[in-house]
Design a protein around this motif. Structure first.
Motif, PDB file in Angstrom:
ATOM      1  N   TYR A   4       0.841  -1.205   0.000  1.00 51.75           N
ATOM      2  CA  TYR A   4       0.000   0.000   0.000  1.00 51.75           C
ATOM      3  C   TYR A   4       0.880   1.261   0.000  1.00 51.75           C
ATOM      4  O   TYR A   4       0.543   2.250  -0.656  1.00 51.75           O
ATOM      5  CB  TYR A   4      -0.989  -0.019   1.176  1.00 51.75           C
ATOM      6  N   SER A   5       2.028   1.212   0.681  1.00 54.59           N
ATOM      7  CA  SER A   5       2.921   2.381   0.643  1.00 54.59           C
ATOM      8  C   SER A   5       3.464   2.611  -0.759  1.00 54.59           C
ATOM      9  O   SER A   5       3.549   3.752  -1.223  1.00 54.59           O
ATOM     10  CB  SER A   5       4.126   2.187   1.576  1.00 54.59           C
ATOM     11  N   ASP A   6       3.841   1.518  -1.437  1.00 59.17           N
ATOM     12  CA  ASP A   6       4.326   1.673  -2.816  1.00 59.17           C
ATOM     13  C   ASP A   6       3.245   2.303  -3.693  1.00 59.17           C
ATOM     14  O   ASP A   6       3.513   3.188  -4.509  1.00 59.17           O
ATOM     15  CB  ASP A   6       4.686   0.310  -3.439  1.00 59.17           C
ATOM     16  N   MET A   7       2.027   1.811  -3.539  1.00 59.33           N
ATOM     17  CA  MET A   7       0.929   2.334  -4.370  1.00 59.33           C
ATOM     18  C   MET A   7       0.692   3.813  -4.067  1.00 59.33           C
ATOM     19  O   MET A   7       0.424   4.609  -4.967  1.00 59.33           O
ATOM     20  CB  MET A   7      -0.375   1.571  -4.109  1.00 59.33           C
ATOM     21  N   LYS A   8       0.788   4.154  -2.786  1.00 63.25           N
ATOM     22  CA  LYS A   8       0.581   5.563  -2.421  1.00 63.25           C
ATOM     23  C   LYS A   8       1.682   6.411  -3.034  1.00 63.25           C
ATOM     24  O   LYS A   8       1.420   7.434  -3.671  1.00 63.25           O
ATOM     25  CB  LYS A   8       0.572   5.733  -0.899  1.00 63.25           C
ATOM     26  N   GLU A   9       2.898   5.963  -2.854  1.00 63.65           N
ATOM     27  CA  GLU A   9       4.029   6.757  -3.328  1.00 63.65           C
ATOM     28  C   GLU A   9       3.942   6.950  -4.848  1.00 63.65           C
ATOM     29  O   GLU A   9       4.076   8.055  -5.359  1.00 63.65           O
ATOM     30  CB  GLU A   9       5.325   6.029  -2.928  1.00 63.65           C
ATOM     31  N   GLN A  10       3.662   5.852  -5.549  1.00 59.48           N
ATOM     32  CA  GLN A  10       3.647   5.948  -7.016  1.00 59.48           C
ATOM     33  C   GLN A  10       2.437   6.723  -7.537  1.00 59.48           C
ATOM     34  O   GLN A  10       2.544   7.467  -8.511  1.00 59.48           O
ATOM     35  CB  GLN A  10       3.678   4.549  -7.623  1.00 59.48           C
ATOM     36  N   SER A  38       7.045  14.633  -5.810  1.00 60.35           N
ATOM     37  CA  SER A  38       5.759  14.411  -5.153  1.00 60.35           C
ATOM     38  C   SER A  38       5.819  14.787  -3.675  1.00 60.35           C
ATOM     39  O   SER A  38       4.867  14.555  -2.934  1.00 60.35           O
ATOM     40  CB  SER A  38       5.337  12.949  -5.300  1.00 60.35           C
ATOM     41  N   SER A  39       6.947  15.378  -3.261  1.00 57.27           N
ATOM     42  CA  SER A  39       7.104  15.636  -1.821  1.00 57.27           C
ATOM     43  C   SER A  39       6.004  16.559  -1.299  1.00 57.27           C
ATOM     44  O   SER A  39       5.487  16.359  -0.207  1.00 57.27           O
ATOM     45  CB  SER A  39       8.482  16.215  -1.528  1.00 57.27           C
ATOM     46  N   GLY A  40       5.617  17.532  -2.103  1.00 55.69           N
ATOM     47  CA  GLY A  40       4.582  18.444  -1.606  1.00 55.69           C
ATOM     48  C   GLY A  40       3.221  18.133  -2.187  1.00 55.69           C
ATOM     49  O   GLY A  40       2.297  18.949  -2.100  1.00 55.69           O
TER      50      GLY A  40
END
Ligand code: ATP
Ligand code: MG
Length: 566
Positions: free
Chosen positions: A64-70, A189-191
């Protein structure tokens, strides 16, 4: 759902459904946030969200973290591209991880996704992109080549983004196109902040399957997510630790509502397979990944039946605990077969592109009545109406209708306001299907209103005749139409395809007539039966009776953009 009646009793979408979502700070609602980010926020970032299996056996795993990040990254790409609220972004791709990430990213940026089935040729893509006014297209080199001739004709199109997965195509980027991976690696995508979409903002535009005519562009809103989430629990019996496999492509509504939203909002691991139907391929996946819940379609079940029990026996399918089906009526024979092969019923459920989510279902906790589409989802009021749109008592076939206002209800047929308005009568949404209701509240599908046959005063649903035909060992699939007749008004005519090892003959035809005559009353058994090499079906796997009829009568074939290749 432990008990249907208590789940249904007094259920309120706001009090009991929407309250289970996280919502955005400030009161907005974004379905990509509910699907992915909230699990990360709740400490489940390390959980597997997606296992992707490529057509050559490749495998990729995403938490889920990978999906969020991408998806955040793709959201940032979208902002950089200038995607604004309600902009249409078409995705024309095979079932690649990039499709899912891009779709979530567009939703996060506030855009509207328009998924297109990758088997479409140039014309259906052109029609849909022009109709919708697409601004962006995300695709692969192979598919871009397939439709290169039409792209200049889509005047609203600004940019094409190409995802050449693992450099599969080996081709350079066409001039003016953007490379997905470069955009992703350069995005900051940091902000990134999810667009402050409201529950009423548009999220997705799907074209219908085209079974009855020209496909309609159906617009859905972010709020549909609540029903996808709740029906994931109720109708597919999803629990947090499930391994879920949905065979539908995101080009059709099942592939987004239940290939993305229902599994992810429920926090399960979603198995995505790039390849197409194959009995062995499906069983291999279930065996290898220990699939627990499987959502498929009658057309696939009929093909599995045709493949027989050999492939079932050579696999360990013991992980499976729940199977569901949608898209067409599930023939009783298929339920019986499922019981024999998998030791469990296949649970049929009914809904449409327009309804956005499951509306009527057989539930894990409820007795399955083979051939019935089950009972309405809690919070949904369904009825069978007479010709004047008044509800009828149980036992009679009529117009299947739903009380408007369910959360996943379409908000428009794009650019077809009159057609949209024509679907509402006397406070009901008219589904276009015919059904009956039994004393215990189960709905029984009869046929599409256009397909119901009137023969010598009897109203016949093609489904019951087709179901009787496929009970015969020789018949793989059956499509039934009404053929105009000067005396009977219409006669029932059937088309069949045969199982391997059977050959067509006048004896077999006679045998099938006798066989159906015994099962149905002779009055509604087919008067004529012909054999076909291939049953004409939509690309989403539905029998195209209107095409059988047009061909039989020598009439124009109409819109065949969704016809499956032979
Ligand atoms: P079009 O509207 O373009 O003619 P379509 O109706 O096939 O195409 P979809 O929205 O994909 O487009 O399909 C919904 C229809 O599929 C339903 O209205 C119904 O006729 C049929 N259907 C779906 N699920 C079931 C089911 N479980 N039992 C019977 N019919 C079903
Ligand atoms: Mg329809």
């Amino acid at each position: 759902m432990v008990d249907y009646d208590s789940a249904r009793d007094g259920f309120d979408w706001y009090r009991d459904g929407f309250s289970q979502l996280d919502w955005l700070p400030g009161g907005g609602l974004n379905n990509a946030y509910e699907a992915i980010d909230r699990h990360v926020a709740h400490g489940h970032g390390d959980k597997l969200a997606m296992i992707w299996v490529g057509k050559n056996g490749e495998e990729e795993r995403y938490t889920y973290s990978d999906m969020k990040e991408q998806s955040d990254r793709f959201g940032a790409v979208d902002e950089w591209l200038g995607i604004e609220r309600a902009d249409k972004v078409f995705i024309f791709m095979d079932r690649l991880p990039e499709l899912y990430i891009a779709a979530l990213g567009v939703l996060k940026a506030g855009g509207v996704i328009g998924p297109l089935f990758s088997a479409f040729g140039p014309d259906p893509v052109l029609d849909r992109m022009v109709d919708a006014g697409a601004r962006f297209l995300i695709t692969t080199p192979e598919l871009r080549n397939k439709i290169a001739e039409i792209l200049p004709k889509v005047e609203t199109l600004e940019k094409v983004i190409i995802a050449d997965k693992d450099g599969r195509s080996g081709e350079p980027l066409a001039e003016g196109d953007l490379d997905y991976y470069t955009l992703m690696s350069e995005a900051d995508s940091s902000g990134f902040q999810i667009a402050d979409t409201s529950q009423y903002d548009y999220s997705i535009m799907h074209y219908t399957s085209g079974s009855t005519g020209k496909p309609k562009g159906v617009l859905h809103r972010h709020q549909a997510v609540v029903q996808q989430y709740m029906t994931g629990k109720w109708c597919l019996d999803l629990n947090f630790d499930d391994m879920f496999f949905c065979t539908a492509d995101p080009g059709w509504v099942t592939g987004t509502s239940y290939g993305m939203m229902a599994p992810w909002t429920n926090g399960v691991t979603n198995l995505i397979y790039e390849g197409g139907f194959g009995a062995n391929a499906y069983y291999d996946l279930i065996d290898k990944y220990k699939v627990t819940v499987w959502y498929t379609a009658p057309t696939a079940v009929r093909l599995l039946m045709r493949a027989g029990s050999g492939p079932v026996e050579s696999h360990d399918l013991s992980s499976l605990r729940f199977i569901a089906s949608v898209g067409e009526p599930l023939n009783p024979e298929a339920v019986v077969w499922g019981n024999e092969q998998f030791n469990m019923a296949i649970h049929d459920n009914w809904w449409q592109t327009e309804t956005g989510a499951i509306m009527c279902s057989n539930y894990a906790s409820m007795e399955v009545r083979a051939g019935s589409m089950g009972r309405p989802v809690p919070g949904i009021e369904m009825a069978v109406l007479d010709e004047d749109y008044n509800p009828m008592p149980p036992g009679q076939a009529g117009i299947l209708a739903v009380r408007p206002g369910w959360p996943a209800m379409m908000h428009a047929y794009w650019r077809q306001d009159e057609m949209y308005a024509s679907r509402f009568k006397k406070g009901w949404y008219i589904t276009g299907d015919q059904a009956s209701l039994d004393e215990d509240g189960y709905f029984w599908f009869q046929g599409r209103a256009d397909d119901v046959i009137n023969t010598a005063g009897h109203l016949v649903g093609p489904f019951e005749v087709e179901s009787a035909l496929i009970e015969h060992a020789a018949v793989a699939e059956a499509g039934v139409i009404g053929k105009p007749d000067p005396i009977a008004m219409e006669v029932v005519k059937a088309f069949v395809t045969l199982n391997p090892d059977y050959e067509w003959s006048t004896d077999l035809r006679r045998e099938l007539m006798q066989f159906t005559g015994e099962r149905l009353s002779p009055a509604i058994a087919p008067r004529e039966i012909d054999v076909l090499d291939v049953m004409p079906k939509t690309r989403s796997g539905k029998i195209m009776r209107r095409l059988l009829k047009a061909r039989e009568l020598g009439l124009p074939e109409g819109d065949i953009s969704t016809l499956e290749d032979d």
